[in-house]
Design a protein around this motif. Structure first.
Motif: not given
Ligand code: HEM
Lengths: 240, 208
Positions: B13, B17, B21, B24, B80, B89, B116, B121, B125, B129, B183, B193
């Protein structure tokens, strides 16, 4: 294995941090005389928001109007006291007092106010609590009144003091908005005591608590006058 | 010069991001908690939120908290979206999604058999998202329309008027809370993760 543990521990501390955040704001605006760090942060953000709202304010954007059939009747009473406690003002002896940066500070009787050009509107009244009602108000456009009394409209604020001790203030741009009126009538009959008799501000570009009732004094000033709710932490501009 | 150039391992990541993230996540939690306090002043449904989980001790404080974080959420969300489109992305990580892949991955997830792969993703996911991005856009538009029904009347109209906009705002909040629950459950199911979302992690070397 270590990696997994690290993940779990971080999650746990994160959850704890979130828990702490939700309990921390319990103290906001509780002791007005002793603002803590949180209060100061909130005040700073409120001041910033007031500036953004002033920027967003377009003096030519009109609040939506509605057909007479949509008027909420009877209207909804709201104040920090019970409806039976609404102040009684004698319309015969009533005088609107003027103060601050105004050339002609002669007080105005109700009859004199009724002698000025009147305008009506059917607009939506939105309360800070989230409910809304529609009403038909009429009275003297505030912009006309301010010019008539020789108010210095380059000043920042117009403030109001009410018969019940309530007080509030608005920015000059909103005061000069064409839909801002000193209302005398609701549904074409004089206002009743709980709904602001004899004179109230009707300003559809602001939230309900910025529409003071039973106004006894009006002043024009450059010194921030605050307001009953605003001083306790409600956002001052509160524009719609 | 002739030797293979050294590549810094690419993070799972990238830092913008991760930063956006967590900003947010913080802003969302503050906004939801204070939003519940505001809701309680004039509930839309037959319930109110317990005071212990609301942010702000009374309506005025709730509004102050809410207004304090809307700008952070909007600026962060806008960055974002811009970053996601411009850097490719979204195209690389969230696209494509096919209904088939979604059904397949939901089935696998329910049987706890969803593999995973670092930096990729799965379809569940991706749907979640994209869904929460849509909910985020909706909550901002409906929020602006109940805050400024006169100045931003076009947004209020878009939401079906002031009255309906409040329901839209509430529904978007409910969707985000539901997302957040799923989530976090998914993260708890595959906790490895999480560290890369904080430190960046390293993508496994790929032969090119
Ligand atoms: C507070 C608890 C939260 C935790 C522990 C958490 C954890 C994570 C993790 C570990 C990932 C990476 C998943 C992977 O690599 O497979 C991720 C991605 C993501 N999370 Fe969260 N998250 C949280 C809150 C939120 C909130 C509140 C939102 C939005 C409302 C959100 C939206 C997203 C989105 C959109 C992505 C994908 C980002 C992208 O690649 O564009 N998260 N989260």
């Amino acid at each position: 294995m270590n990696k997994l543990d690290l993940g779990r521990r971080k999650l746990l501390s994160r959850a704890l941090a979130l828990g702490a955040i939700t309990t921390l704001p319990g103290c906001d605006f509780e002791d007005l005389a002793h603002p803590d760090l949180v209060d100061r942060f909130l005040r700073t953000m409120l001041a910033f928001n007031d500036e953004m709202q002033a920027l967003l304010f377009n003096p030519h954007t009109l609040a939506p109007t509605f057909p007479a059939s949509m008027v909420t009747n009877p209207p909804r009473f709201n104040a920090y006291y019970d409806i039976s406690m609404a102040p009684m003002v004698d319309p015969a002896t009533y005088q609107l007092e003027l103060g601050g940066q105004i050339q002609d500070k002669q007080p105005w009787t109700l009859a004199a106010l009724r002698g000025l050009p009147q305008e009506g509107q059917i607009t939506r009244f939105i309360c800070v609590e989230g409910w809304r009602v529609i009403g038909q108000w009429s009275g003297v456009p505030l912009a006309y009144f301010l010019h008539r009394i020789g108010a210095d409209t380059t000043c920042k604020y117009v403030s109001f003091k009410c018969a019940d001790g309530y007080y509030s203030s608005i920015d000059m741009a909103s005061a000069l908005h064409p839909q801002t009126i000193l209302a005398l009538d609701f549904l074409n009959v004089p206002l009743t005591a709980p709904f602001g008799a004899p004179v109230r501000l009707r300003i559809p570009v602001k939230l309900g608590f910025k529409n003071p009732k039973s106004i006894m004094q009006l002043a024009v000033t450059n010194t921030y006058p605050g307001g009953y709710w605003e001083d306790q932490g409600y956002d001052w501009f509160s524009g719609s | 010069m002739g030797r293979a150039t050294y590549h810094k391992p690419r993070p799972i990541h990238p830092w913008p991001l991760r930063l956006m993230h967590w900003v947010n996540a913080f802003a969302i939690v503050m906004l939801i908690g204070s939003g519940w306090q505001i809701y309680n002043a004039s509930p839309l449904f037959n319930f109110t939120f317990p005071e212990t989980i609301t942010i702000g001790a009374w309506l005025g404080a709730g509004i102050a908290w809410h207004l304090a974080f809307i700008w952070l959420l909007m600026l962060n969300g806008l960055s974002y979206l811009l970053w996601g489109f411009l850097s490719g992305h979204f195209k690389q990580k969230l696209w494509p999604i096919t209904p088939r892949a979604v059904l397949h991955d939901i089935g696998a997830a329910l049987r706890f058999k969803l593999p995973h792969q670092s930096g990729v993703y799965n379809a569940v996911q991706r749907v979640l998202y994209l869904g929460v991005i849509f909910a985020g856009i909706t909550i901002v538009i409906s929020g602006l329309s109940i805050w400024k029904p006169v100045q931003l009347w076009f947004l209020t109209d878009l939401c079906g008027g002031f009255y309906i906009a409040r329901y839209v705002h509430f529904t978007a909040m409910a969707c985000i809370v539901a997302f957040l629950f799923i989530h976090v459950v998914l993260v708890l199911m595959v906790p490895r993760v999480l560290p890369p979302m904080i430190t960046g992690g390293k993508l496994p070397e790929v032969q090119s």
